[in-house]
Scaffold this motif. Structure first.
Motif, PDB file in Angstrom:
ATOM      1  N   PHE A   1       4.209  10.393  -5.323  1.00  0.00           N
ATOM      2  CA  PHE A   1       3.026  10.259  -4.464  1.00  0.00           C
ATOM      3  C   PHE A   1       3.208   9.135  -3.439  1.00  0.00           C
ATOM      4  CE2 PHE A   1       0.936  12.169  -8.338  1.00  0.00           C
ATOM      5  CZ  PHE A   1       0.634  13.383  -7.749  1.00  0.00           C
ATOM      6  N   SER A   2       4.072   8.192  -3.728  1.00  0.00           N
ATOM      7  CA  SER A   2       4.319   7.092  -2.788  1.00  0.00           C
ATOM      8  C   SER A   2       5.143   7.553  -1.590  1.00  0.00           C
ATOM      9  CB  SER A   2       5.082   5.952  -3.461  1.00  0.00           C
ATOM     10  OG  SER A   2       4.383   5.459  -4.566  1.00  0.00           O
TER      11      SER A   2
ATOM     12  N   GLU B   1      -5.089   8.785   1.797  1.00  0.00           N
ATOM     13  CA  GLU B   1      -5.812   9.134   3.021  1.00  0.00           C
ATOM     14  C   GLU B   1      -5.864  10.637   3.227  1.00  0.00           C
ATOM     15  OE1 GLU B   1      -5.175   5.122   5.708  1.00  0.00           O
ATOM     16  OE2 GLU B   1      -4.096   6.948   6.245  1.00  0.00           O
ATOM     17  N   GLU B   2      -4.757  11.288   2.958  1.00  0.00           N
ATOM     18  CA  GLU B   2      -4.714  12.733   3.209  1.00  0.00           C
ATOM     19  C   GLU B   2      -5.470  13.545   2.162  1.00  0.00           C
ATOM     20  OE1 GLU B   2      -0.431  13.114   5.449  1.00  0.00           O
ATOM     21  OE2 GLU B   2      -0.961  14.573   3.927  1.00  0.00           O
TER      22      GLU B   2
ATOM     23  N   ASP C   1       0.826  -1.197   0.000  1.00  0.00           N
ATOM     24  CA  ASP C   1       0.000   0.000   0.000  1.00  0.00           C
ATOM     25  C   ASP C   1       0.866   1.255   0.000  1.00  0.00           C
ATOM     26  OD1 ASP C   1      -2.415   1.095  -0.124  1.00  0.00           O
ATOM     27  OD2 ASP C   1      -3.075   0.532   1.899  1.00  0.00           O
ATOM     28  N   HIS C   2       1.663   1.428  -1.040  1.00  0.00           N
ATOM     29  CA  HIS C   2       2.633   2.539  -1.021  1.00  0.00           C
ATOM     30  C   HIS C   2       2.000   3.921  -1.191  1.00  0.00           C
ATOM     31  CE1 HIS C   2       2.514   2.471  -5.482  1.00  0.00           C
ATOM     32  NE2 HIS C   2       2.259   1.204  -5.267  1.00  0.00           N
TER      33      HIS C   2
ATOM     34  N   CYS D   1       4.880   7.394 -13.570  1.00  0.00           N
ATOM     35  CA  CYS D   1       6.125   8.177 -13.418  1.00  0.00           C
ATOM     36  C   CYS D   1       6.226   8.860 -12.058  1.00  0.00           C
ATOM     37  CB  CYS D   1       6.230   9.246 -14.484  1.00  0.00           C
ATOM     38  SG  CYS D   1       6.188   8.611 -16.151  1.00  0.00           S
ATOM     39  N   HIS D   2       5.136   8.926 -11.322  1.00  0.00           N
ATOM     40  CA  HIS D   2       5.170   9.658 -10.067  1.00  0.00           C
ATOM     41  C   HIS D   2       4.776   8.804  -8.872  1.00  0.00           C
ATOM     42  CE1 HIS D   2       6.072  13.526 -11.902  1.00  0.00           C
ATOM     43  NE2 HIS D   2       5.088  13.354 -12.757  1.00  0.00           N
ATOM     44  N   SER D   3       5.054   7.507  -8.928  1.00  0.00           N
ATOM     45  CA  SER D   3       4.865   6.666  -7.752  1.00  0.00           C
ATOM     46  C   SER D   3       5.930   5.573  -7.789  1.00  0.00           C
ATOM     47  CB  SER D   3       3.462   6.042  -7.741  1.00  0.00           C
ATOM     48  OG  SER D   3       3.450   4.824  -8.470  1.00  0.00           O
TER      49      SER D   3
END
Ligand code: HEC
Length: 157
Positions: free
Chosen positions: A90-91, A38-39, A31-32, A57-59
């Protein structure tokens, strides 16, 4: 002609040897994205946009296309992913402070409004990643609203 043949065979050999080298894959499990989701609490629609157009590209997890198994394409893709993650991952949302989160979302607003993200090189081969006008607007509204959350946090500090 003989030289051309040698050159061609040489190139072929280089390409064949290249196939034995693989860049490390960006494939975190688990669950990276938990903290980010959540936020920022994206709706189902926004989640889908992020999944289809941004996370590769962003995780820390990329859904690779089949041609990633072919060098030197694999190296080119790995380079893009590394660059994208360096600016925005985002991870790793939990490692950013409120100020940085606010700033990253500001960048999202800018990049998406200007049509710079997702990258053109990507949408050429991933047609589902192309954003419609509505998706672009929704994403921008979400990013702007979420910024308020972090700005409120900053005021409390
Ligand atoms: C094919 C890979 C790729 C995809 C898909 C992609 N990006 Fe990017 N992104 C990059 C790269 C590479 C950079 C850094 C270099 C640049 O600005 O071109 C970047 C930079 C950014 C930045 C700038 C961050 C900063 O602090 O400067 C933002 C914001 C961003 N992307 C948002 C998004 C969003 C939102 C999506 C989905 C709608 C998306 N990107 C899709 C590769 C990608």
């Amino acid at each position: 002609m003989k030289l051309l043949k040698k050159l061609f065979l040489g190139l072929l050999l280089v390409l064949v040897i290249m196939q034995f080298f693989r860049p490390e894959k960006n494939s975190a499990q688990g669950d990276h994205l938990k903290v980010f989701i959540e936020e920022t609490n994206p709706s189902v629609d926004i989640k889908l946009i992020l999944e289809q157009s941004c996370y590769d590209c962003h995780s820390n997890n990329t859904q690779y296309p089949w041609y990633n198994d072919v060098a030197p394409i694999s190296f080119w893709l790995a380079h893009h992913i590394k660059d994208g993650k360096k600016d925005l991952n985002f991870s790793e949302w939990d490692s950013y402070d409120a100020k940085k989160k606010d700033h990253k979302l500001e960048e999202v607003v800018e990049m998406v409004t200007d049509g710079e993200m997702p990258l053109n090189e990507y949408t050429w081969t991933h047609s589902s990643a192309r954003l419609t006008e509505k998706q672009r607007n929704d994403l921008v509204v979400w990013a702007k609203t979420t910024r308020l959350l972090y700005q409120a946090k900053l005021l409390q500090e």
